[in-house]
Enzyme design. Structure first.
Site, PDB file in Angstrom:
ATOM      1  N   GLY A 126       0.808  -1.203   0.000  1.00 35.67           N
ATOM      2  CA  GLY A 126       0.000   0.000   0.000  1.00 35.67           C
ATOM      3  C   GLY A 126       0.845   1.258   0.000  1.00 35.67           C
ATOM      4  O   GLY A 126       0.436   2.305  -0.497  1.00 35.67           O
ATOM      5  N   VAL A 130       9.028  -1.864  -3.525  1.00 39.98           N
ATOM      6  CA  VAL A 130      10.266  -2.160  -2.811  1.00 39.98           C
ATOM      7  C   VAL A 130      11.278  -2.737  -3.799  1.00 39.98           C
ATOM      8  O   VAL A 130      10.961  -3.659  -4.556  1.00 39.98           O
ATOM      9  CB  VAL A 130      10.030  -3.164  -1.669  1.00 39.98           C
ATOM     10  N   ASP A 249      -0.877  -4.120  13.461  1.00 38.18           N
ATOM     11  CA  ASP A 249      -1.028  -4.742  12.142  1.00 38.18           C
ATOM     12  C   ASP A 249      -0.230  -6.043  12.073  1.00 38.18           C
ATOM     13  O   ASP A 249       0.486  -6.291  11.107  1.00 38.18           O
ATOM     14  CB  ASP A 249      -0.585  -3.774  11.045  1.00 38.18           C
TER      15      ASP A 249
END
Length: 471
Positions: A126, A130, A249
């Protein structure tokens, strides 16, 4: 994200996240998928004429029906582009940077990742894409691939679902927290509209990949080793850090693995300071991922460390069962892993039905029983009943080394034999009754052994093992 952490924080069903590393047909498809990953200043320098699918093991498809979905946020609006593209001085004022972090120039990271070329792409989340890169061991200058320090460079996608606040939270927490079970933040880049983060590279990617995307099952002892390492990371955040932190999370895609399968928590974009003093909770907008978020947090917005404990219970259950927390591809009644598993967790005879069938008995009976009981405690509907993470660590410590394999248990062999006969009969239209099978109205005695040779990844291929040459 591609080096093991991938998370959507906001519900936006009209927008699909890009697929990276999956088999695609047609170069235009690959070009479209990778184009959104390029930092704006590097797009003009990039040559995409030879774009190919990325076979990197840690990249992930995010269009799966069974993928985790974000929790519906309460009174939440997405970060505006104005926030995401604020001037450098504003960011500098808000940024509380630990002195140990390295400050990179955009050009340093562009060269370190070979101009953000597609072959360097590890994955996408999101936040943004990378890329794999190489820098000096103790500096910021780029070096030749395969030399120096290998890093993962995360870029901020200005049009993405995360932005300013998550980027700052990541720097704030990982820039000041050091622990063997937290991913190390090497440095950052703030330059014009560019926001990049540089992490240590985690060669074995995410736990999610190993549980759900690899053909070989993750061995039992390694699963328990990973669970223990992740529990130690949460224990540090809750009970040992200078200020308590709620991770918020915790899920399989945010647990990254080094060469020896040591677990490290990544992606601190949703982390919050825990309650201090007389406060019992933190009131905040509800954010996280469907299937992992604690029910009382979703209902009230009251966040405590026990919210993380619940999420840990979900992940532990995923490791035991080999099933995703939410999977709409499962039959009705099995979409939500926790609700499906609850009746089996406390039953010493039924809990075997929970365990990942791909393990084929290659797990510790005592270890599996204790892990199932621990998962049940962590998943208690009453947060006060859930254990502290330090207690979870103590329970998990002996589990990776237990040797009482279920494959040598008479009860497990009998259960497996019944399951095998049942599956075989259902496929061939054969109905079993006691020790007989009925075919075309005639009964015949079952003579075949349930313990005969079967295709097994444990017999045909070598199971993944930690790299003992690394410390």
């Amino acid at each position: 994200m591609g080096f093991g952490s991938e998370s959507v924080k906001v519900v936006d069903k009209s927008r699909k996240k890009k697929v990276v590393g999956e088999e695609e047909t047609g170069c235009w498809v690959k070009l479209r998928l990778l184009g959104g990953c390029m930092p704006s200043r590097s797009k003009v320098d990039s040559s995409l004429s030879s774009v190919t699918a990325i076979p990197y093991a840690e990249s992930k498809s995010t269009n799966d029906e069974g993928r985790d979905q974000p929790v519906v946020p309460v009174s939440w609006t997405t970060t505006s582009n104005a926030e995401s593209t604020s001037s450098t001085p504003k960011f500098s004022e808000e940024l509380k940077v630990a002195s140990r972090l390295r400050k990179f120039t955009f050009n340093d990271l562009k060269l370190a990742t070979r101009n953000f070329r597609p072959e360097s792409l590890l994955g996408e989340g999101g936040f943004g894409c990378v890329f794999k890169g190489w820098i000096e061991e103790n500096g910021t200058a780029p070096v030749k691939p395969g030399t120096g320090l290998t890093v993962a460079v995360k870029t901020l996608n200005i049009d993405g679902l995360q932005g300013h606040k998550e980027w700052l939270a990541e720097v704030d927490y990982l820039g000041n927290l050091l622990h063997p079970n937290l991913v190390k933040l090497v440095g950052y880049c703030i330059e014009d509209d560019q926001r990049l983060l540089v992490y240590e590279f985690m060669p074995r990617g995410s736990l999610e990949n190993h549980l759900f995307r690899r053909s070989l099952p993750l061995p039992w002892s390694i699963r328990m080793k990973i669970a223990l390492g992740a529990a130690k990371g949460l224990t540090f955040l809750h009970e040992e850090a200078e200020r308590p932190v709620i991770y918020r999370d915790f899920k399989t895609s945010n647990i990254l693995l080094d060469a020896d399968y040591n677990a490290k928590l990544s992606d601190f974009g949703l982390a919050k300071d825990g309650p201090e003093g007389d406060k019992t909770h933190v009131s905040t907008r509800v954010m996280g991922t469907y299937g992992y978020a604690a029910p009382e947090y979703v209902m009230t917005g009251h966040l405590t460390s026990k919210s993380d404990v619940y999420s840990f219970g979900v992940v532990l259950l995923e490791m035991l069962t080999g099933r995703r927390a939410m999977d709409k591809n499962r039959p009705n009644g099995e979409h939500n892993l926790v609700e499906w598993a609850r009746p089996h967790l406390e039953d010493k005879r039924r809990f075997f039905r929970l365990l990942d069938p791909r393990l084929e008995g290659h797990f510790s009976i005592k270890g599996a029983q204790k892990a199932a009981q621990l998962a049940a405690q962590c998943l208690s509907r009453d947060p006060k009943v859930r254990p502290r993470m330090s207690e979870v660590v103590e329970t998990l410590k002996p589990l990776p080394n237990l040797k009482d394999m279920a494959s040598s248990s008479y009860y497990f062999q009998t259960m497996q034999g019944d399951r095998t006969r049942s599956n075989s009969s259902s496929k061939n239209g054969i109905r079993t009754q006691g020790g007989f099978i009925t075919r075309n109205g005639q009964s015949m005695r079952i003579l075949s052994s349930s313990n005969g040779p079967q295709a097994s990844p444990y017999r045909l291929q070598q199971s993944p093992k930690p790299n003992k040459s690394r410390v």
